[in-house]
Write a protein that holds these residues in place. Structure first.
Motif, PDB file in Angstrom:
ATOM      1  N   MET A 281       0.838  -1.201   0.000  1.00 45.64           N
ATOM      2  CA  MET A 281       0.000   0.000   0.000  1.00 45.64           C
ATOM      3  C   MET A 281       0.871   1.249   0.000  1.00 45.64           C
ATOM      4  SD  MET A 281      -2.931   1.089   2.726  1.00 45.64           S
ATOM      5  CE  MET A 281      -2.199   2.508   3.505  1.00 45.64           C
ATOM      6  N   THR A 282       0.674   2.102  -0.979  1.00 46.10           N
ATOM      7  CA  THR A 282       1.436   3.355  -1.070  1.00 46.10           C
ATOM      8  C   THR A 282       0.462   4.521  -1.156  1.00 46.10           C
ATOM      9  OG1 THR A 282       2.776   2.065  -2.598  1.00 46.10           O
ATOM     10  CG2 THR A 282       3.415   4.369  -2.265  1.00 46.10           C
ATOM     11  N   ILE A 283       0.786   5.579  -0.437  1.00 48.46           N
ATOM     12  CA  ILE A 283      -0.036   6.778  -0.574  1.00 48.46           C
ATOM     13  C   ILE A 283       0.471   7.584  -1.765  1.00 48.46           C
ATOM     14  CG2 ILE A 283      -0.727   8.949   0.516  1.00 48.46           C
ATOM     15  CD1 ILE A 283      -0.660   7.488   3.186  1.00 48.46           C
ATOM     16  N   ILE A 284      -0.395   7.773  -2.751  1.00 52.69           N
ATOM     17  CA  ILE A 284       0.017   8.519  -3.949  1.00 52.69           C
ATOM     18  C   ILE A 284      -0.147  10.014  -3.701  1.00 52.69           C
ATOM     19  CG2 ILE A 284      -0.444   8.869  -6.401  1.00 52.69           C
ATOM     20  CD1 ILE A 284      -1.649   6.059  -6.401  1.00 52.69           C
ATOM     21  N   LEU A 285      -1.283  10.380  -3.129  1.00 50.58           N
ATOM     22  CA  LEU A 285      -1.511  11.778  -2.761  1.00 50.58           C
ATOM     23  C   LEU A 285      -2.040  11.797  -1.332  1.00 50.58           C
ATOM     24  CD1 LEU A 285      -3.467  13.065  -5.931  1.00 50.58           C
ATOM     25  CD2 LEU A 285      -1.105  13.609  -5.351  1.00 50.58           C
ATOM     26  N   ASP A 286      -1.390  12.570  -0.451  1.00 48.12           N
ATOM     27  CA  ASP A 286      -1.941  12.690   0.894  1.00 48.12           C
ATOM     28  C   ASP A 286      -2.956  13.837   0.905  1.00 48.12           C
ATOM     29  OD1 ASP A 286      -0.601  15.084   1.090  1.00 48.12           O
ATOM     30  OD2 ASP A 286       1.076  14.252   2.246  1.00 48.12           O
ATOM     31  N   LYS A 287      -3.494  14.126   2.085  1.00 47.50           N
ATOM     32  CA  LYS A 287      -4.581  15.085   2.187  1.00 47.50           C
ATOM     33  C   LYS A 287      -4.231  16.449   1.583  1.00 47.50           C
ATOM     34  CE  LYS A 287      -7.751  16.963   5.576  1.00 47.50           C
ATOM     35  NZ  LYS A 287      -8.282  16.906   6.930  1.00 47.50           N
ATOM     36  N   GLN A 288      -3.046  16.946   1.967  1.00 46.10           N
ATOM     37  CA  GLN A 288      -2.655  18.278   1.494  1.00 46.10           C
ATOM     38  C   GLN A 288      -2.386  18.277  -0.017  1.00 46.10           C
ATOM     39  OE1 GLN A 288       1.036  19.823   2.932  1.00 46.10           O
ATOM     40  NE2 GLN A 288       0.425  21.938   2.635  1.00 46.10           N
ATOM     41  N   GLN A 289      -1.692  17.220  -0.484  1.00 50.66           N
ATOM     42  CA  GLN A 289      -1.408  17.116  -1.919  1.00 50.66           C
ATOM     43  C   GLN A 289      -2.704  17.024  -2.733  1.00 50.66           C
ATOM     44  OE1 GLN A 289       1.089  13.676  -1.433  1.00 50.66           O
ATOM     45  NE2 GLN A 289       2.904  14.752  -2.194  1.00 50.66           N
ATOM     46  N   LEU A 290      -3.668  16.279  -2.182  1.00 54.25           N
ATOM     47  CA  LEU A 290      -4.947  16.113  -2.882  1.00 54.25           C
ATOM     48  C   LEU A 290      -5.644  17.463  -3.034  1.00 54.25           C
ATOM     49  CD1 LEU A 290      -7.053  14.136  -4.085  1.00 54.25           C
ATOM     50  CD2 LEU A 290      -8.030  13.915  -1.820  1.00 54.25           C
TER      51      LEU A 290
ATOM     52  N   LEU B 189       0.896  -1.643 -12.224  1.00 55.69           N
ATOM     53  CA  LEU B 189       0.651  -2.941 -12.828  1.00 55.69           C
ATOM     54  C   LEU B 189      -0.859  -3.155 -12.906  1.00 55.69           C
ATOM     55  CD1 LEU B 189       3.196  -5.007 -10.722  1.00 55.69           C
ATOM     56  CD2 LEU B 189       3.478  -4.234 -13.098  1.00 55.69           C
ATOM     57  N   GLY B 190      -1.289  -3.986 -13.852  1.00 50.81           N
ATOM     58  CA  GLY B 190      -2.713  -4.296 -13.988  1.00 50.81           C
ATOM     59  C   GLY B 190      -3.287  -4.918 -12.727  1.00 50.81           C
ATOM     60  N   SER B 191      -2.425  -5.605 -11.962  1.00 52.48           N
ATOM     61  CA  SER B 191      -2.911  -6.292 -10.763  1.00 52.48           C
ATOM     62  C   SER B 191      -3.118  -5.337  -9.594  1.00 52.48           C
ATOM     63  CB  SER B 191      -1.920  -7.378 -10.360  1.00 52.48           C
ATOM     64  OG  SER B 191      -0.648  -6.787 -10.165  1.00 52.48           O
ATOM     65  N   GLN B 192      -2.604  -4.108  -9.717  1.00 50.56           N
ATOM     66  CA  GLN B 192      -2.744  -3.147  -8.620  1.00 50.56           C
ATOM     67  C   GLN B 192      -4.061  -2.375  -8.713  1.00 50.56           C
ATOM     68  OE1 GLN B 192       1.125  -1.339  -9.528  1.00 50.56           O
ATOM     69  NE2 GLN B 192       1.693  -1.701  -7.393  1.00 50.56           N
ATOM     70  N   LYS B 193      -4.429  -1.741  -7.610  1.00 58.02           N
ATOM     71  CA  LYS B 193      -5.646  -0.951  -7.575  1.00 58.02           C
ATOM     72  C   LYS B 193      -5.336   0.455  -7.095  1.00 58.02           C
ATOM     73  CE  LYS B 193      -9.765  -3.772  -6.935  1.00 58.02           C
ATOM     74  NZ  LYS B 193      -9.324  -5.062  -7.453  1.00 58.02           N
TER      75      LYS B 193
ATOM     76  N   TRP C 287     -12.190   9.095   0.118  1.00 53.81           N
ATOM     77  CA  TRP C 287     -12.668  10.451   0.385  1.00 53.81           C
ATOM     78  C   TRP C 287     -12.819  10.747   1.867  1.00 53.81           C
ATOM     79  CZ3 TRP C 287     -11.888  13.972  -2.988  1.00 53.81           C
ATOM     80  CH2 TRP C 287     -11.856  13.644  -4.344  1.00 53.81           C
ATOM     81  N   ASP C 288     -13.022   9.691   2.678  1.00 55.06           N
ATOM     82  CA  ASP C 288     -13.148   9.958   4.117  1.00 55.06           C
ATOM     83  C   ASP C 288     -11.797  10.363   4.718  1.00 55.06           C
ATOM     84  OD1 ASP C 288     -12.419   7.412   3.429  1.00 55.06           O
ATOM     85  OD2 ASP C 288     -13.363   6.430   5.150  1.00 55.06           O
ATOM     86  N   LYS C 289     -10.702   9.760   4.190  1.00 55.49           N
ATOM     87  CA  LYS C 289      -9.372  10.123   4.672  1.00 55.49           C
ATOM     88  C   LYS C 289      -8.725  11.185   3.805  1.00 55.49           C
ATOM     89  CE  LYS C 289      -8.349   5.508   5.633  1.00 55.49           C
ATOM     90  NZ  LYS C 289      -7.465   4.505   5.100  1.00 55.49           N
ATOM     91  N   GLU C 290      -9.383  11.488   2.672  1.00 60.22           N
ATOM     92  CA  GLU C 290      -8.835  12.440   1.690  1.00 60.22           C
ATOM     93  C   GLU C 290      -7.433  12.050   1.248  1.00 60.22           C
ATOM     94  OE1 GLU C 290      -9.801  16.655   2.177  1.00 60.22           O
ATOM     95  OE2 GLU C 290     -10.871  16.100   4.007  1.00 60.22           O
ATOM     96  N   GLU C 291      -7.318  10.798   0.791  1.00 57.66           N
ATOM     97  CA  GLU C 291      -6.038  10.299   0.296  1.00 57.66           C
ATOM     98  C   GLU C 291      -6.271   9.491  -0.978  1.00 57.66           C
ATOM     99  OE1 GLU C 291      -3.650   9.524   4.501  1.00 57.66           O
ATOM    100  OE2 GLU C 291      -4.655   7.869   3.501  1.00 57.66           O
ATOM    101  N   VAL C 292      -5.235   9.446  -1.816  1.00 52.17           N
ATOM    102  CA  VAL C 292      -5.259   8.532  -2.964  1.00 52.17           C
ATOM    103  C   VAL C 292      -4.245   7.434  -2.681  1.00 52.17           C
ATOM    104  CG1 VAL C 292      -5.025   8.290  -5.451  1.00 52.17           C
ATOM    105  CG2 VAL C 292      -5.844  10.439  -4.491  1.00 52.17           C
ATOM    106  N   ILE C 293      -4.704   6.186  -2.738  1.00 49.34           N
ATOM    107  CA  ILE C 293      -3.866   5.076  -2.296  1.00 49.34           C
ATOM    108  C   ILE C 293      -3.691   4.050  -3.419  1.00 49.34           C
ATOM    109  CG2 ILE C 293      -3.706   3.151  -0.660  1.00 49.34           C
ATOM    110  CD1 ILE C 293      -5.302   4.967   1.283  1.00 49.34           C
ATOM    111  N   LEU C 294      -2.483   3.522  -3.533  1.00 53.19           N
ATOM    112  CA  LEU C 294      -2.205   2.441  -4.485  1.00 53.19           C
ATOM    113  C   LEU C 294      -2.074   1.137  -3.704  1.00 53.19           C
ATOM    114  CD1 LEU C 294      -1.256   1.533  -7.389  1.00 53.19           C
ATOM    115  CD2 LEU C 294       1.064   1.952  -6.580  1.00 53.19           C
TER     116      LEU C 294
END
Lengths: 308, 169
Positions: B1-10, B152-156, B161-168
């Protein structure tokens, strides 16, 4: 998430989740029907035959429109003018049609259980468009959709079905559906037109006095007197029926609330319902017809989506 | 699990997208914003709110579009239909489609089909929060994107929105 059944033979076979899914999908299709282009490409690869062994205006046009607005290919079959008069059986007729690569069958038949028989013998999905005095599931679904649209919910609402309960497939489908969705149901009419053990068998209230029934209800669904299915005298004359069980303006004005008036059509004006009631603001009869297309689109779409 | 965008970045990314869109479309009369149901709705609402704040005297036209009935996999998997609400004509307008994640491109293909049923737009642009490059199955690219990532295709990729983060995942 999908329907629990491969066919729509009757409301009896559906679970409440199926009904909710059909009604919510129908409201999305209703929005589609307001667009400049009232058509979606969902069923481009589906061919549907409308098999009508019995007369119909609304249901048939409604199904055909629903199919076309889903981009399905359609074939229409009517018993009169076909090889049925040469003695071909139902199963042979349908198998011949299916051999031309048809995916779904929409069927109306005067024999109760005809679509259930077909479902056992053919691979295509079947939608019952009315079988004898058994069920007319899409009518009950569009009735429910119309009530929900008008009153917001079905749960706890009081709905009375008035008239020829004995011969009405609309009544039976409505009773099944409304009970499954938590509404209270009453049947009202002359004792000769109400099955004797209906209150025990289907857990509905029975009322022989029209005024009392109207006082009780939020919605009155007035049914047609089905003279073509009555082979004995069940009431003395249409005029007498109108006097005792016809829904009149005077009766409605005497109530302390404004109830919703429905009728599945075709209307016998001046028999079960008076003209000024059928055409009044309380009546949602034409909205029922309008909603019929969206509800049938939902049924066909959900069954086709389940097909593969 | 990686955070792509945190709250402030989002928040900053959405603000940037709003500014980019405003920069390219100074005349709001000709432009309409359409969020794609279901997951494009929250991001499109935020983008449109930010644009509205930049033009307090004008009304930004905003609608939501559901593409369920236009999918190319209708018969293999049932998706629940959502509300479509486009209370204006798109005839002759600049349309900006807004979604959260651009992946195979099939949703956008369906959205372009669906849009035709509301009129003939003069131009259609695509704005996404996250662009998953190298996973496209159709020749579709975004005009505006918050962040481009290689997956990768296998990733999501999910926008929480509740945490205001974009996660891989």
């Amino acid at each position: 998430m999908q329907l629990s059944t491969k066919h729509l033979l009757g409301i009896k076979d559906l679970v409440p989740e199926d009904i909710s899914l059909i009604l919510s999908t129908a409201s999305q299709f209703k929005e589609v029907l307001q667009r400049p282009v009232k058509k979606v490409p969902s069923l481009r690869d589906v061919t549907i035959v409308n098999l009508f062994y019995e007369n119909s205006t609304r249901t048939r046009i409604s199904f055909e429109l629903a199919e076309k607005r889903l981009s399905a290919d359609t074939i229409n079959f009517t018993a009169s003018g076909s090889s049925v008069s040469k003695g071909e059986t139902l199963l042979d007729t349908v198998n011949n049609i299916l051999s031309m690569k048809v995916d779904m069958v929409v069927m109306r038949h005067s024999a109760s259980g005809a679509p259930h028989f077909l479902a056992k013998h053919i691979p295509a999905a079947i939608v019952n468009a009315g079988d004898g005095i058994n069920e007319h599931p899409t009518q009950a679904l569009l009735d429910a959709f119309s009530i929900k649209e008008k009153l917001g919910t079905l749960e706890g609402k009081k709905i009375v079905l008035i008239g020829d309960i004995m011969h009405s497939r609309v009544a039976l489908s409505n009773i099944y559906l409304l009970k499954k969705m938590g509404a209270e149901v009453m049947v009202a009419g002359p004792p000769t037109l109400i099955p004797k053990y209906i209150s025990e068998a289907l857990n509905v209230k029975v009322e022989y006095n029209l005024k009392k029934a109207l006082e009780w209800c939020d919605v009155a669904n007035v049914l047609r007197i089905q003279l073509e299915r009555q082979n004995q005298v069940l009431f003395s004359s249409l005029r007498e029926y109108n006097l005792a069980y016809g829904v009149s303006k005077k009766l409605l004005d005497g109530l302390d609330k404004e109830i919703v008036i429905m009728h599945p059509g075709p209307i016998n004006r001046g028999v079960e319902i008076d003209s000024d009631v059928a055409d009044s603001n309380q009546s949602i009869i034409l909205q029922q017809v309008e909603n019929g297309v969206a509800v049938r689109m939902a049924v066909l779409y959900l069954l086709a989506a389940r097909g593969n | 699990m990686t955070i792509i965008l945190d709250k402030q970045q989002l928040q900053l990314t959405i603000l940037r997208l709003a500014h980019q869109l405003a920069e390219n479309h100074v005349d709001l009369n000709d432009i309409v914003f359409i969020g794609l149901q279901p997951r494009g709705v929250p991001v499109s609402k935020l983008v449109v709110e930010n644009i509205q704040q930049l033009f307090p005297n004008e009304k930004v036209k905003y609608g939501v579009l559901d593409i369920t009935f236009y999918r190319d996999d209708v018969r293999s998997e049932l998706h629940k239909a959502n509300t479509t609400d486009i209370p204006f004509s798109v005839e002759g307008k600049h349309v900006v489609l807004i979604d959260d994640v651009l992946y195979t491109g099939r949703t956008i293909r369906a959205a372009l089909d669906a849009l035709q049923d509301f009129g003939r737009p003069k131009k259609v642009e695509l704005c996404v929060l996250v662009d998953r490059r190298f996973n496209r199955e159709l020749p579709i690219q975004p005009d505006y994107f918050g962040k481009a990532i290689d997956t990768l295709g296998s990733q999501k990729v999910k926008v929480e929105w509740d945490k205001e983060e974009v996660i891989l995942y």
